[in-house]
Each structure stands twice: as structure tokens, then as C-alpha cells.
Design an enzyme around this catalytic site. Structure first.
Site, PDB file in Angstrom:
ATOM      1  CB  ALA A 192     -43.888  48.094 -15.302  1.00 42.47           C
ATOM      2  CE  LYS A 200     -35.583  36.114 -14.870  1.00 36.99           C
ATOM      3  NZ  LYS A 200     -34.748  35.228 -14.049  1.00 36.99           N
ATOM      4  CE1 TYR A 237     -35.871  54.341 -12.984  1.00 36.91           C
ATOM      5  CE2 TYR A 237     -37.045  54.666 -10.928  1.00 36.91           C
ATOM      6  CZ  TYR A 237     -37.030  54.260 -12.243  1.00 36.91           C
ATOM      7  OH  TYR A 237     -38.159  53.769 -12.825  1.00 36.91           O
TER       8      TYR A 237
HETATM    9  C1  LIG Z   1     -40.301  56.306 -13.017  1.00 37.44           C
HETATM   10  C2  LIG Z   1     -41.099  55.069 -12.696  1.00 37.44           C
HETATM   11  O1  LIG Z   1     -41.841  54.556 -13.515  1.00 37.44           O
HETATM   12  S1  LIG Z   1     -40.925  54.350 -11.149  1.00 37.44           S
HETATM   13  C3  LIG Z   1     -41.898  52.880 -11.183  1.00 37.44           C
HETATM   14  C4  LIG Z   1     -41.099  51.665 -11.046  1.00 37.44           C
HETATM   15  N1  LIG Z   1     -41.957  50.514 -11.309  1.00 37.44           N
HETATM   16  C5  LIG Z   1     -42.510  49.762 -10.359  1.00 37.44           C
HETATM   17  O2  LIG Z   1     -42.366  49.978  -9.177  1.00 37.44           O
HETATM   18  C6  LIG Z   1     -43.385  48.623 -10.867  1.00 37.44           C
HETATM   19  C7  LIG Z   1     -43.114  47.344 -10.126  1.00 37.44           C
HETATM   20  N2  LIG Z   1     -41.684  46.984 -10.129  1.00 37.44           N
HETATM   21  C8  LIG Z   1     -41.050  46.569 -11.258  1.00 37.44           C
HETATM   22  O3  LIG Z   1     -41.635  46.493 -12.338  1.00 37.44           O
HETATM   23  C9  LIG Z   1     -39.575  46.195 -11.125  1.00 37.44           C
HETATM   24  O4  LIG Z   1     -39.329  45.722  -9.834  1.00 37.44           O
HETATM   25  C10 LIG Z   1     -38.611  47.369 -11.435  1.00 37.44           C
HETATM   26  C11 LIG Z   1     -38.983  48.027 -12.753  1.00 37.44           C
HETATM   27  C12 LIG Z   1     -38.647  48.413 -10.328  1.00 37.44           C
HETATM   28  C13 LIG Z   1     -37.179  46.779 -11.522  1.00 37.44           C
HETATM   29  O5  LIG Z   1     -37.124  45.916 -12.649  1.00 37.44           O
HETATM   30  P1  LIG Z   1     -36.008  44.768 -12.769  1.00 37.44           P
HETATM   31  O6  LIG Z   1     -35.920  44.367 -14.181  1.00 37.44           O
HETATM   32  O7  LIG Z   1     -36.279  43.711 -11.794  1.00 37.44           O
HETATM   33  O8  LIG Z   1     -34.693  45.555 -12.338  1.00 37.44           O
HETATM   34  P2  LIG Z   1     -33.205  45.122 -12.694  1.00 37.44           P
HETATM   35  O9  LIG Z   1     -33.091  43.636 -12.684  1.00 37.44           O
HETATM   36  O10 LIG Z   1     -32.760  45.849 -13.909  1.00 37.44           O
HETATM   37  O11 LIG Z   1     -32.429  45.661 -11.414  1.00 37.44           O
HETATM   38  C14 LIG Z   1     -31.765  46.899 -11.429  1.00 37.44           C
HETATM   39  C15 LIG Z   1     -31.386  47.282 -10.020  1.00 37.44           C
HETATM   40  O12 LIG Z   1     -32.551  47.604  -9.264  1.00 37.44           O
HETATM   41  C16 LIG Z   1     -32.373  47.172  -7.906  1.00 37.44           C
HETATM   42  N3  LIG Z   1     -33.334  46.108  -7.629  1.00 37.44           N
HETATM   43  C17 LIG Z   1     -34.168  45.508  -8.510  1.00 37.44           C
HETATM   44  N4  LIG Z   1     -34.945  44.629  -7.853  1.00 37.44           N
HETATM   45  C18 LIG Z   1     -34.584  44.670  -6.560  1.00 37.44           C
HETATM   46  C19 LIG Z   1     -35.037  44.007  -5.395  1.00 37.44           C
HETATM   47  N5  LIG Z   1     -36.021  43.105  -5.428  1.00 37.44           N
HETATM   48  N6  LIG Z   1     -34.458  44.320  -4.210  1.00 37.44           N
HETATM   49  C20 LIG Z   1     -33.461  45.230  -4.142  1.00 37.44           C
HETATM   50  N7  LIG Z   1     -32.982  45.900  -5.226  1.00 37.44           N
HETATM   51  C21 LIG Z   1     -33.553  45.625  -6.404  1.00 37.44           C
HETATM   52  C22 LIG Z   1     -30.955  46.655  -7.815  1.00 37.44           C
HETATM   53  O13 LIG Z   1     -30.124  47.736  -7.470  1.00 37.44           O
HETATM   54  C23 LIG Z   1     -30.697  46.207  -9.244  1.00 37.44           C
HETATM   55  O14 LIG Z   1     -29.337  46.204  -9.577  1.00 37.44           O
HETATM   56  P3  LIG Z   1     -28.459  44.872  -9.242  1.00 37.44           P
HETATM   57  O15 LIG Z   1     -29.196  43.720  -9.824  1.00 37.44           O
HETATM   58  O16 LIG Z   1     -27.154  45.161  -9.919  1.00 37.44           O
HETATM   59  O17 LIG Z   1     -28.369  44.790  -7.760  1.00 37.44           O
END
Ligand SMILES: CC(=O)SCCNC(=O)CCNC(=O)[C@H](O)C(C)(C)COP(=O)(O)OP(=O)(O)OC[C@H]1O[C@@H](n2cnc3c(N)ncnc32)[C@H](O)[C@@H]1OP(=O)(O)O
Length: 280
Positions: A192, A200, A237
Site C-alpha cells: 500500500a 511516484k 505487478y
Molecule cells: C499483493 C497486494 O498487496 S495487492 C494490494 C495492492 N494495494 C492496493 O490496492 C492498495 C491501494 N493502492 C495503492 O496503495 C497503490 O495504488 C498501489 C500500491 C497499488 C500502487 O502504488 P504506487 O506507488 O502508486 O505505484 P507506482 O507509482 O510504483 O506505479 C507502478 C506501476 O503501477 C501502475 N499504476 C500505478 N498507479 C496506476 C494508476 N492510477 N493507473 C494505472 N496504472 C497505475 C503503472 O503500471 C505504474 O507504472 P508506470 O508509472 O511506469 O506506468
């Protein structure tokens, strides 16, 4: 509103809950890995990939932060870890329920985390406003409380993201007639990032560090469950090289116990291939 799993430990439950409106995800064709063997011998290394994106975050703390650091969570991070977890997975809860939930997670983190013999678990945090070099630590190397490093620092930084990685294999298929716990495969859960710090590259850094940690434990693969209705996490992922694994017909593989209406994608990445090495 879903019921809160009060009293449950943070780590065994991946809580891959999507807060996004459901829509069809065109997942890649599920992959079956050829083998669960061939142990790697990678060195443990800190991941600093994605620091260019971190500069965007640094702007928010211009005089304090040199960037984002991903490190093992310490005792003083507990409250912020609980807060990051709850605000990310249960953003709809407001006072007093959100406070109760945070307290529950905090207690679960500190009291729980009893590990089966030989298993490991670490909670990683992405912090802003701290630097490894400037951190002065109290406490011994091996002291642990729950999944937390027992060391204490005055310069802790602000927790913007969290991830748990373990080798407990609670959510991996057991092996053999004795249904033994699977070894050599690390498992990621509770990923998360606080809403204002998303996009970022923080989650990518966390996953990358988890892979490095798994390699240092001698794991040859890393796995996770991701909510089918969480396209953002699925994309994260897949972008990090995880493949969707097709669960064999009729197989009763363990799944995280969240609400019954959540279906999970089982995803996995081998750690001994060049892509895995490159990402660190
Ligand atoms: C195994 C598990 O725990 S699964 C549970 C995942 N957690 C959640 O769903 C909780 C709520 N969501 C979050 O906390 C966040 O949105 C997370 C953890 C899913 C992503 O965290 P972030 O720090 O924003 O991701 P990060 O910036 O590293 O992005 C990595 C990639 O994810 C994808 N991504 C992230 N956010 C988005 C978005 N809003 N829309 C589309 N793709 C996205 C993209 O592919 C991105 O790569 P890119 O920037 O090169 O295009």
C-alpha cells in the site's frame, strides 16, 4: 461496507482489496512456470531504482528529504504503518471506526507475527525525509518485535508506503502427501502507498526491495495474490515481471481470507532470470 477483520494479524492476510469500480481486466494469458526448483544465489542489494521519480516527492519536503528510502520497518514506524494500511485498504472508514481499525492493526502487528520454524517475515517501509546515513539507531541487530526491526531511530522519516514479504507460504499450495509448507518461494502482501504519494514509483521500489530480500533468503521465486478487480495493482505487478498463474482445474489452492466476493489472481515471478536481476 465490508466488516472489519478485527483481531486479525496484518501480515497473513494480503487484503488485496480494490477500492476501484470493477471493470473487466484483460489479463495476460496465464503462465505456468516450468519448475519450482533451481535455487538462485543472488547477493542481497538495496534497490535505488526509480529514484528519479522520488524527486517528485522530495518537492513536498524540499528542505528535509533527500529522497525515498525503502528499508525494514522499525518499532517507531508502527503507527504510520497501521495508518498507511488502513487509509489505503479502508479509505471509506471515518472516526471513530478508522481509529479503532488502526489500533487493531497496531496491536496485531506488535503482538502477532509468530512464525513457523525456519520462516521469515519482514515489513518494508518506503520513507520520506530520512537518510540511511544520517540515521542513528538504538538497539541490537537481532532484536525483533513482530515483523518489525527492534532498532529505534530518532530520524525515522515519514512512512509513505508499506509491503510485507515472508516465507511462511500460507497462501501457496502445500507439497507432497504430508502437505508440507512450500519453501523457496517468498510471498508478498499488504502492499500500500498513501494516496497523496501514489504514481511516484514507490510501490515499484517496495516490490524491487522485496525481491532483493527474497533472494537474500535464498528464494527462487516470489508470489502474491492480487484482487482480480484491482487493475492498478495488477498492472504494477505485471510491469515488475510477475505472471498470472493458472490454478489447475479442481485444485484447492489456499487463498487469502478476505470477503467472499473477492476473487484473486495468483501471480508469480522467478527470481533467477535476467529480468529479475535487472530490476534490482
Ligand atoms: C499483493 C497486494 O498487496 S495487492 C494490494 C495492492 N494495494 C492496493 O490496492 C492498495 C491501494 N493502492 C495503492 O496503495 C497503490 O495504488 C498501489 C500500491 C497499488 C500502487 O502504488 P504506487 O506507488 O502508486 O505505484 P507506482 O507509482 O510504483 O506505479 C507502478 C506501476 O503501477 C501502475 N499504476 C500505478 N498507479 C496506476 C494508476 N492510477 N493507473 C494505472 N496504472 C497505475 C503503472 O503500471 C505504474 O507504472 P508506470 O508509472 O511506469 O506506468
Amino acid at each position: 461496507m465490508r466488516s472489519i477483520p478485527l483481531g486479525t494479524s496484518l501480515s497473513p492476510t494480503p487484503l488485496n482489496t480494490s477500492k476501484l469500480s470493477p471493470f473487466n481486466i484483460n489479463l495476460k494469458k496465464p503462465t505456468t512456470f516450468p519448475s519450482w526448483v533451481s535455487p538462485p544465489s543472488h547477493e542481497f542489494s538495496l534497490s535505488h531504482s526509480g529514484l528519479c521519480r522520488a524527486s517528485q516527492v522530495v518537492d513536498l519536503f524540499p528542505t528535509v528529504s533527500p529522497g525515498i528510502i525503502v528499508r525494514e520497518a522499525r518499532l517507531e514506524d508502527c503507527w504510520e504503518v497501521a495508518e498507511t494500511h488502513c487509509s489505503s485498504f479502508f479509505p471509506e472508514y471515518s472516526f471513530p471506526l478508522d481509529f479503532v481499525l488502526r489500533m487493531d492493526r497496531l496491536v496485531a502487528m506488535l503482538a502477532g507475527f509468530t512464525l513457523p520454524n525456519g520462516c521469515k517475515r519482514t515489513c518494508l517501509v518506503a520513507v520520506i525525509g530520512s537518510s540511511l546515513g544520517e540515521t542513528f539507531l538504538f538497539g541490537s541487530e537481532d532484536f525483533k518485535v513482530g515483523g518489525f526491526d527492534g532498532k529505534f531511530s530518532l530520524n525515522k522519516g515519514y512512512v509513505a508506503g508499506i509491503l510485507t514479504v515472508d516465507t511462511v507460504a500460507d497462501f501457496l499450495p502445500r507439497k507432497g502427501p504430508l502437505r508440507q509448507r512450500r519453501t523457496g518461494i517468498a510471498y508478498i502482501s499488504n502492499v500500500a502507498v498513501r494516496e497523496k504519494f501514489r504514481r511516484k514509483g514507490i510501490a515499484k521500489q517496495l516490490v524491487s526491495k522485496a525481491e532483493a530480500q527474497a533472494r537474500s533468503w535464498g528464494c527462487r521465486a516470489i508470489a502474491l495474490h492480487c484482487d482480480l478487480k484491482n487493475p492498478v495493482a495488477t498492472k504494477l505487478y505485471q510491469g515488475q515481471g510477475f505472471k498470472c498463474i493458472k490454478v489447475p482445474e479442481g485444485a484447492n489452492w489456499p487463498q487469502p481470507k478476505t470477503s467472499p466476493d473477492i476473487n484473486f489472481n495468483f501471480m508469480m515471478k522467478l527470481l533467477n532470470n535476467s529480468a529479475a536481476t535487472k530490476s534490482n
